[in-house]
Design an enzyme around this catalytic site. Structure first.
Site, mmCIF file in Angstrom:
data_model
loop_
_atom_site.group_PDB
_atom_site.id
_atom_site.type_symbol
_atom_site.label_atom_id
_atom_site.label_comp_id
_atom_site.label_asym_id
_atom_site.label_seq_id
_atom_site.Cartn_x
_atom_site.Cartn_y
_atom_site.Cartn_z
ATOM 1 N N GLU A 1 -4.413 3.501 -8.528
ATOM 2 C CA GLU A 1 -5.418 4.323 -8.110
ATOM 3 C C GLU A 1 -5.628 5.801 -8.410
ATOM 4 O O GLU A 1 -4.463 6.696 -8.333
ATOM 5 C CB GLU A 1 -5.864 4.429 -6.601
ATOM 6 C CG GLU A 1 -6.992 5.051 -6.061
ATOM 7 C CD GLU A 1 -7.328 5.115 -4.633
ATOM 8 O OE1 GLU A 1 -8.263 5.714 -4.317
ATOM 9 O OE2 GLU A 1 -6.594 4.491 -4.076
ATOM 10 N N HIS B 1 -0.934 10.825 -2.401
ATOM 11 C CA HIS B 1 -2.396 10.190 -2.092
ATOM 12 C C HIS B 1 -3.317 11.499 -1.890
ATOM 13 O O HIS B 1 -4.382 11.414 -2.478
ATOM 14 C CB HIS B 1 -2.242 9.551 -0.595
ATOM 15 C CG HIS B 1 -3.629 9.121 -0.330
ATOM 16 N ND1 HIS B 1 -4.492 9.931 0.532
ATOM 17 C CD2 HIS B 1 -4.239 7.934 -0.410
ATOM 18 C CE1 HIS B 1 -5.362 9.287 1.036
ATOM 19 N NE2 HIS B 1 -5.590 8.198 0.151
ATOM 20 N N LYS C 1 -7.215 9.375 -8.219
ATOM 21 C CA LYS C 1 -7.961 9.915 -7.123
ATOM 22 C C LYS C 1 -8.838 10.955 -7.682
ATOM 23 O O LYS C 1 -8.344 12.077 -8.432
ATOM 24 C CB LYS C 1 -6.996 10.733 -6.406
ATOM 25 C CG LYS C 1 -5.937 9.866 -5.589
ATOM 26 C CD LYS C 1 -6.208 8.632 -4.699
ATOM 27 C CE LYS C 1 -6.913 9.337 -3.315
ATOM 28 N NZ LYS C 1 -7.302 8.243 -2.478
ATOM 29 N N HIS D 1 0.753 -1.167 0.017
ATOM 30 C CA HIS D 1 -0.029 -0.103 0.048
ATOM 31 C C HIS D 1 0.659 1.182 -0.076
ATOM 32 O O HIS D 1 1.582 1.570 0.958
ATOM 33 C CB HIS D 1 -0.852 -0.101 1.368
ATOM 34 C CG HIS D 1 -2.032 1.096 1.268
ATOM 35 N ND1 HIS D 1 -2.014 2.083 2.458
ATOM 36 C CD2 HIS D 1 -2.803 1.400 0.460
ATOM 37 C CE1 HIS D 1 -3.192 2.753 2.268
ATOM 38 N NE2 HIS D 1 -3.414 2.434 1.055
ATOM 39 N N ARG D 2 0.916 1.913 -0.968
ATOM 40 C CA ARG D 2 1.782 3.083 -1.386
ATOM 41 C C ARG D 2 3.259 2.971 -1.355
ATOM 42 O O ARG D 2 3.858 3.726 -0.782
ATOM 43 C CB ARG D 2 1.104 4.146 -0.444
ATOM 44 C CG ARG D 2 -0.160 4.761 -0.234
ATOM 45 C CD ARG D 2 -0.692 5.608 0.739
ATOM 46 N NE ARG D 2 -2.263 5.660 0.937
ATOM 47 C CZ ARG D 2 -2.786 6.282 2.070
ATOM 48 N NH1 ARG D 2 -2.104 7.133 2.749
ATOM 49 N NH2 ARG D 2 -4.024 6.350 1.866
ATOM 50 N N ASP E 1 0.187 -2.008 4.648
ATOM 51 C CA ASP E 1 1.255 -1.176 4.775
ATOM 52 C C ASP E 1 2.450 -1.893 5.216
ATOM 53 O O ASP E 1 3.543 -1.435 5.427
ATOM 54 C CB ASP E 1 0.737 -0.176 5.877
ATOM 55 C CG ASP E 1 -0.295 0.690 5.575
ATOM 56 O OD1 ASP E 1 -0.184 1.174 4.478
ATOM 57 O OD2 ASP E 1 -0.962 1.065 6.349
ATOM 58 N N ASP F 1 -1.160 6.137 -5.647
ATOM 59 C CA ASP F 1 -2.268 7.195 -5.979
ATOM 60 C C ASP F 1 -1.726 8.206 -6.852
ATOM 61 O O ASP F 1 -0.382 8.632 -6.925
ATOM 62 C CB ASP F 1 -2.795 7.810 -4.706
ATOM 63 C CG ASP F 1 -3.174 6.734 -3.664
ATOM 64 O OD1 ASP F 1 -4.088 6.392 -3.681
ATOM 65 O OD2 ASP F 1 -2.071 6.392 -2.658
ATOM 66 N N GLU G 1 0.571 -0.796 -4.614
ATOM 67 C CA GLU G 1 -0.283 0.209 -4.794
ATOM 68 C C GLU G 1 -0.034 1.592 -4.769
ATOM 69 O O GLU G 1 0.704 2.017 -3.853
ATOM 70 C CB GLU G 1 -1.579 -0.028 -4.044
ATOM 71 C CG GLU G 1 -2.852 0.840 -4.051
ATOM 72 C CD GLU G 1 -2.906 1.968 -3.305
ATOM 73 O OE1 GLU G 1 -3.863 2.617 -3.459
ATOM 74 O OE2 GLU G 1 -1.915 2.197 -2.568
#
Length: 247
Positions: free
Chosen positions: A113, A52, A115, A10-11, A235, A39, A37
């Site tokens: 992703e 993000h 946004k 995640h990120r 994470d 953003d 992943e």
């Protein structure tokens, strides 16, 4: 035991490096994660950057909306010091840098992703560079915004798409929405697995994958694995990989 889910960082590996930076992406690759992943947001001059929030405040030394800054200003921001002095000087990455990273690290995929609500023309700023680099087979584009997912379908029909969901009124309605959008994966928030214990089974029954987010604790990993999710967004990819490898 059900299948072993893919580990999605995640990120990036955001427990050991500042989220959505090249350092975090590299740490995710070194951990052995199957995918990253991240953003994307647009700058004032229409450049795609990896961050993000729609403002710079939380993860850089700057303030204000990303959409009000040109790329040169965004690239001046320090995106690492807030996390640790060791990461001072990390920059907000560009999409071009992510493409380069993926080309250098062919054994990790990307869950991208978008946004907010984007037009087809805006979405092409993301899809065209990925297509030019031949990366569509390693990328899934996703969004919480159905209109953005639909824009992805129009801009790049061959790119796999996902719908992110935070809450649902009914599973039936969600399945209808996924079918209308032509997504390959529906990615729910972790609490939805508790609220709708049959959610994963029904998504699978509709031919959809399920990538749940954001689970960081062993008890949540255990539940998600029992339910048969296809991937876990976390994470803590290194810890999750260790957990999954344990007998």
């Amino acid at each position: 035991m059900s299948q072993t889910p893919t580990v999605i960082a995640h990120r990036g590996n955001s427990s050991v490096a500042p989220q959505n930076t090249l350092a975090a992406f590299e740490a995710a690759w070194r951990s052995g994660a199957g995918s990253i992943e991240l953003d994307v947001q647009l700058t004032a001059d229409g450049q795609v950057v990896i961050i993000h929030d729609d403002t710079a405040d939380a993860t850089t030394d700057g303030t204000g909306p990303i959409s009000a800054m040109d790329l040169a200003r965004v690239r001046q921001l320090d995106a690492g010091s807030w996390f640790s002095p060791a990461y001072a000087g990390q920059r907000v990455p560009t999409l071009a840098e992510v493409v380069d990273f993926l080309l250098r690290r062919p054994d990790i995929d990307l869950l991208l992703e978008i946004k907010g609500s984007w037009t087809v023309e805006q979405v092409r700023l993301v899809t065209d560079p990925l297509a030019d680099a031949g990366l569509f087979d390693r990328v899934i584009g996703q969004s919480f915004w159905p209109e953005t997912v639909a824009a992805l379908a129009e801009a790049a029909p061959s790119l796999r798409r996902g719908l992110l969901v935070f809450g649902v009124e009914s599973v039936d309605q969600l399945l209808d929405q996924c079918a209308a959008l032509g997504v390959v994966t529906c990615n729910p928030a972790g609490p939805l697995l508790v609220q709708y214990p049959d959610l994963v089974e029904r998504l699978h029954g509709a031919g959809l994958q399920t990538m749940v987010w954001t689970l960081d604790e062993p008890e949540h990993w255990a539940q998600a694995r029992t339910l048969g999710v296809d991937a876990i967004i976390t994470d803590r990819p290194d810890r999750l990989l260790g957990y999954l490898a344990a007998p």
